[in-house]
Enzyme design. Structure first.
Site, PDB file in Angstrom:
ATOM      1  N   GLU A 277      -4.637  -2.121  -4.804  1.00  0.00           N
ATOM      2  CA  GLU A 277      -4.238  -0.807  -5.391  1.00  0.00           C
ATOM      3  C   GLU A 277      -3.496  -0.851  -6.842  1.00  0.00           C
ATOM      4  O   GLU A 277      -2.330  -0.285  -7.070  1.00  0.00           O
ATOM      5  CB  GLU A 277      -3.806   0.369  -4.553  1.00  0.00           C
ATOM      6  CG  GLU A 277      -4.480   0.519  -3.395  1.00  0.00           C
ATOM      7  CD  GLU A 277      -4.275   1.768  -2.308  1.00  0.00           C
ATOM      8  OE1 GLU A 277      -2.927   1.653  -2.177  1.00  0.00           O
ATOM      9  OE2 GLU A 277      -4.832   2.263  -1.607  1.00  0.00           O
ATOM     10  N   ASP A 356      -8.097   3.400   6.198  1.00  0.00           N
ATOM     11  CA  ASP A 356      -6.960   3.777   5.979  1.00  0.00           C
ATOM     12  C   ASP A 356      -6.043   4.719   6.930  1.00  0.00           C
ATOM     13  O   ASP A 356      -6.130   5.992   6.420  1.00  0.00           O
ATOM     14  CB  ASP A 356      -7.047   4.099   4.602  1.00  0.00           C
ATOM     15  CG  ASP A 356      -5.410   4.031   3.909  1.00  0.00           C
ATOM     16  OD1 ASP A 356      -4.695   3.684   4.674  1.00  0.00           O
ATOM     17  OD2 ASP A 356      -5.527   4.324   2.654  1.00  0.00           O
ATOM     18  N   GLU A 384       0.444  10.714   7.227  1.00  0.00           N
ATOM     19  CA  GLU A 384      -0.319  10.755   6.014  1.00  0.00           C
ATOM     20  C   GLU A 384      -1.547  11.607   6.123  1.00  0.00           C
ATOM     21  O   GLU A 384      -1.799  12.628   5.461  1.00  0.00           O
ATOM     22  CB  GLU A 384      -0.591   9.456   5.308  1.00  0.00           C
ATOM     23  CG  GLU A 384      -1.351   9.822   3.805  1.00  0.00           C
ATOM     24  CD  GLU A 384      -1.532   8.540   3.381  1.00  0.00           C
ATOM     25  OE1 GLU A 384      -1.148   7.160   3.744  1.00  0.00           O
ATOM     26  OE2 GLU A 384      -2.372   8.427   2.309  1.00  0.00           O
TER      27      GLU A 384
HETATM   28  O1  GCW Z   1      -2.754   4.905   2.875  1.00  0.00           O
HETATM   29  C1  GCW Z   1      -2.693   4.401   1.368  1.00  0.00           C
HETATM   30  C2  GCW Z   1      -1.788   5.345   0.847  1.00  0.00           C
HETATM   31  C3  GCW Z   1      -0.966   4.830  -0.363  1.00  0.00           C
HETATM   32  C4  GCW Z   1      -0.242   3.479   0.443  1.00  0.00           C
HETATM   33  C5  GCW Z   1      -1.398   2.534   0.777  1.00  0.00           C
HETATM   34  C6  GCW Z   1      -1.060   1.207   1.468  1.00  0.00           C
HETATM   35  C7  GCW Z   1       1.783   2.305  -0.086  1.00  0.00           C
HETATM   36  O2  GCW Z   1      -2.415   6.377   0.391  1.00  0.00           O
HETATM   37  O3  GCW Z   1      -0.012   5.611  -0.533  1.00  0.00           O
HETATM   38  O4  GCW Z   1       0.419   2.899  -0.389  1.00  0.00           O
HETATM   39  O5  GCW Z   1      -2.217   3.054   1.597  1.00  0.00           O
HETATM   40  O6  GCW Z   1      -0.831   1.012   2.569  1.00  0.00           O
HETATM   41  O7  GCW Z   1      -0.818   0.174   0.603  1.00  0.00           O
END
Ligand code: GCW
Length: 660
Positions: A277, A356, A384
């Site tokens: 990311e 995720d 989240e």
């Molecule tokens: O779940 C996603 C999140 C991001 C996060 C990423 C990760 C810290 O939306 O906000 O970044 O995973 O785990 O690195």
């Protein structure tokens, strides 16, 4: 000198350590043996409890049989952090071979309450199954323009940082460490894995700020770790490269790490999100992730530190039309070929599912495929994707399923996690710590499952209730179970169906948007069309993801006939009329679960309403207010999901309910 118990700032909730939880121990005569910083912590705890409840805590007196409780360091080899507990001839004893063990033994006595002082008990030895039980804070030092102070934080600001600076409210940090110790957590990382400019400097010229936090947590046995940027040699060191095989880069990390240990002698190590990311990583130099991780492991090695290297590496610039790229495959594809290449001081930290932190995912196949690598399993306590601490969603049952899952080799995930159990923290500077007061149960449950991954989550919830509500009147315990026990499945019912995931609003991820991510580059698709829905991840006709499992899972997941219902749309694209094992069609299942989910929230809200007077008014009011939002949001989910699939499929609800 006994260490005074931290004083909570005015208005801050005591969570699972209200003074009354110490009543049984505080009314006793206690003797504490041994010396060392954590023994002083134990003494301080007992002194405070006795001050309140009329008992007495003395130190190193000759035992004359007149003590109800004797806690001490003993020669017994109980292992790091372990303790023995016994009761005979009217005396309860806790023996540990180190200070942390003694502290955990004390909290064991606190949890037992009166039962710790009743009858006789044969000697029991308690040891943590996992040596590392850690929380990762996604806290930013400077407020991030999009993510704010705490990325995915739903409990106010950070306990550590505010507007670019250290908060220095160390009493609150100490109180936090105390709560963590009481549920067995022994490590935290103090900054976000997305390391921005201000945060990067914690490693170098701002390490003193980290040292202050470490100092506040140390008396409760919590070690401090830091998230670092792989590009630090360039951005902080002014070098032309961050190539892990470059000699100057290696020297830079060695020196930076030496300075870290000068400031924090018991520093735990680094956490790294690399090539993920947008974060920098070894790919830029044509190096592998093992080479990247080993660079940091080598720098930490002289001091006994560990690098936690995250396996969350995937292509976030995907095209939805490209059916061969599958985000679920990514961690396995990247890391399994590197099995055996990671240094002893490197831990590969793997999210529990392949995507995720969705409400329902299969267990990551990577966790069964790297026997020669130290793995840590990462959970997400911050909610989240599970209601953002506005919804009640107790995740104990989900985590427990994950930890008990067995891959081909026969080891459970809890046993595979030799590098520890890690979770993204749900705590902030909110007076209830977690925004939603009932989300405290998630944090507590995480700690206890990290200590004992095969623990019964329901029993852990009982502990949390007994500690948090020590004066619970009749009806409260049952009421809390009623609203928490099934809350994860309730949440699952009214959100994305049958394991397909996402359907959230892009960016902040709160609330429904069925197609919110459907055409975006993030690799999170449900592929609904007029015929059906779901992702074909089979080997025969799909992305091949199911083939990343060993037996029996690969076969089981491969066919829609044997795939468990709750994961069907994760593994298969099926017609709306496909009949589930439950006997319902997929479309009818979608309608039914969405109606039921909302009804269950209505019921839970009513149960909570009936507990007025049994719960402290501020806590009651906060939860009641959040139930209003949960119900509003659950209805929105129900209506959006149901009408979306009604329009796509053209199939009416078999029960003729109004689809909004
Ligand atoms: O779940 C996603 C999140 C991001 C996060 C990423 C990760 C810290 O939306 O906000 O970044 O995973 O785990 O690195």
């Amino acid at each position: 000198m006994p260490l005074p118990v931290p004083v909570l700032p005015e208005g801050v909730d005591p969570a699972w350590l209200p003074p009354a939880a110490f009543r049984a121990v505080g009314g006793r005569r206690t003797m504490i043996r041994g010396s060392g910083p954590l023994v002083e912590t134990v003494h301080g705890e007992l002194a405070e409890a006795c001050r309140r409840f009329g008992g007495r805590a003395v130190r190193d007196a000759v035992p004359d049989g007149a003590y109800d409780l004797v806690l001490g360091l003993g020669g017994d080899d109980l292992g790091d952090e372990g303790f023995a507990f016994a009761r005979e001839d009217g005396t309860t004893t806790v023996t540990a071979s180190d200070g942390r063990g003694l502290l955990y033994g004390l909290f064991h006595v606190v949890r037992l309450g009166e039962a710790a002082f009743t009858g006789a008990r044969a000697r029991e030895v308690h040891r943590p199954a996992l040596a590392l039980r850690m929380l990762d804070h996604w806290d930013n030092v400077a407020v991030h323009p999009v993510m704010g102070q705490v990325e995915r934080g739903y409990a106010g600001g950070s306990l550590f940082w505010e507007d670019g600076r250290a908060r220095r409210e160390l009493d609150r940090v100490r109180a936090y460490g105390r709560l963590l110790a009481a549920c067995g957590i022994n490590a935290i990382s103090v900054n976000n894995v997305n390391v921005h400019a201000a945060e990067a400097r914690l490693l170098t010229d701002r390490i003193g700020e980290v040292a202050e936090i470490a100092g506040a947590l140390r008396p409760y046995g919590v070690r401090t770790h830091l998230s670092v940027s792989f590009a630090a040699p360039i951005t902080l060191g002014g070098l032309p490269t961050a190539d892990p095989l470059d000699r100057t880069v290696r020297g830079w990390w060695a020196e930076a790490t030496r300075r870290v240990y000068q400031a924090i002698p018991d520093f735990g190590g680094y956490v790294v999100k690399a090539d993920s990311e947008g974060q920098p990583g070894p790919f830029a130099y044509g190096r592998s992730h093992a080479e990247g991780a080993n660079l940091l492991a080598a720098a930490l090695e002289p001091f006994g530190g560990t690098v936690h290297w995250r396996a969350f590496v995937y292509d976030h610039r995907q095209d939805w039309r490209d059916r061969t790229t599958d985000r679920a495959r990514a961690a396995y594809d990247h890391f399994v070929p590197l099995d055996g290449e990671f240094a002893a001081g490197a831990v590969l930290q793997v999210k529990h599912g392949p995507m995720d932190f969705q409400v329902r995912e299969p267990v990551s196949p990577l966790l069964g495929a790297m026997p020669r690598t130290r793995l840590a399993v990462e959970l997400q306590v911050t909610q989240e994707y599970t209601g953002q601490q506005r919804h009640v969603c107790w995740l104990g049952p989900m985590w427990s399923e994950v930890l008990r899952f067995r891959h081909e080799q026969g080891l459970s995930v809890g046993e595979v996690a030799r590098g520890g159990l890690v979770a993204v923290s749900n705590v902030g500077d909110d007076p209830f710590w977690t925004g939603h007061p009932l989300a405290q149960a998630n944090l507590y449950t995480f700690g206890r499952l990290a200590w004992q991954p095969d623990a019964e989550p329901g029993a852990v919830l009982d502990e949390w209730i007994a500690l948090s509500f020590p004066d619970a009147l009749e009806g409260l315990t049952g009421g809390l179970h009623a609203v928490l026990d099934g809350s994860w499945r309730t949440y699952e019912k009214y959100t994305a169906p049958l394991g397909v995931g996402f359907m959230v609003q892009p960016g902040h991820h709160y609330g429904p948007s069925v197609d919110g991510y459907e055409y975006s580059p993030w690799g999170t698709y449900h592929f609904a069309d007029r015929e059906g829905v779901g992702v074909d991840r089979g080997v025969a006709s799909g992305t091949g993801y199911a083939g990343q499992y060993g037996k029996p899972w690969a076969e089981l997941y491969e066919s829609p006939d044997t795939c468990p219902d709750e994961l069907l749309l994760f593994f298969h694209h099926v017609p709306y009329g496909h009949v589930l094992k439950s006997g319902k069609t997929v479309i009818q299942h979608i309608y039914d679960t969405h109606f039921e989910g909302v009804e269950e929230v209505e019921e839970a809200r009513a149960v909570w309403g009936s507990l007025t007077g049994l719960v402290d008014p501020a806590r009651h009011a906060r939860v009641a207010e959040r139930y209003e939002e949960q119900l509003r949001s659950a209805r929105e989910w129900r209506d959006q999901v149901n009408s979306y699939f009604f329009r796509k499929s053209g199939v009416p609800d078999g029960r003729g309910r109004l689809i909004h």
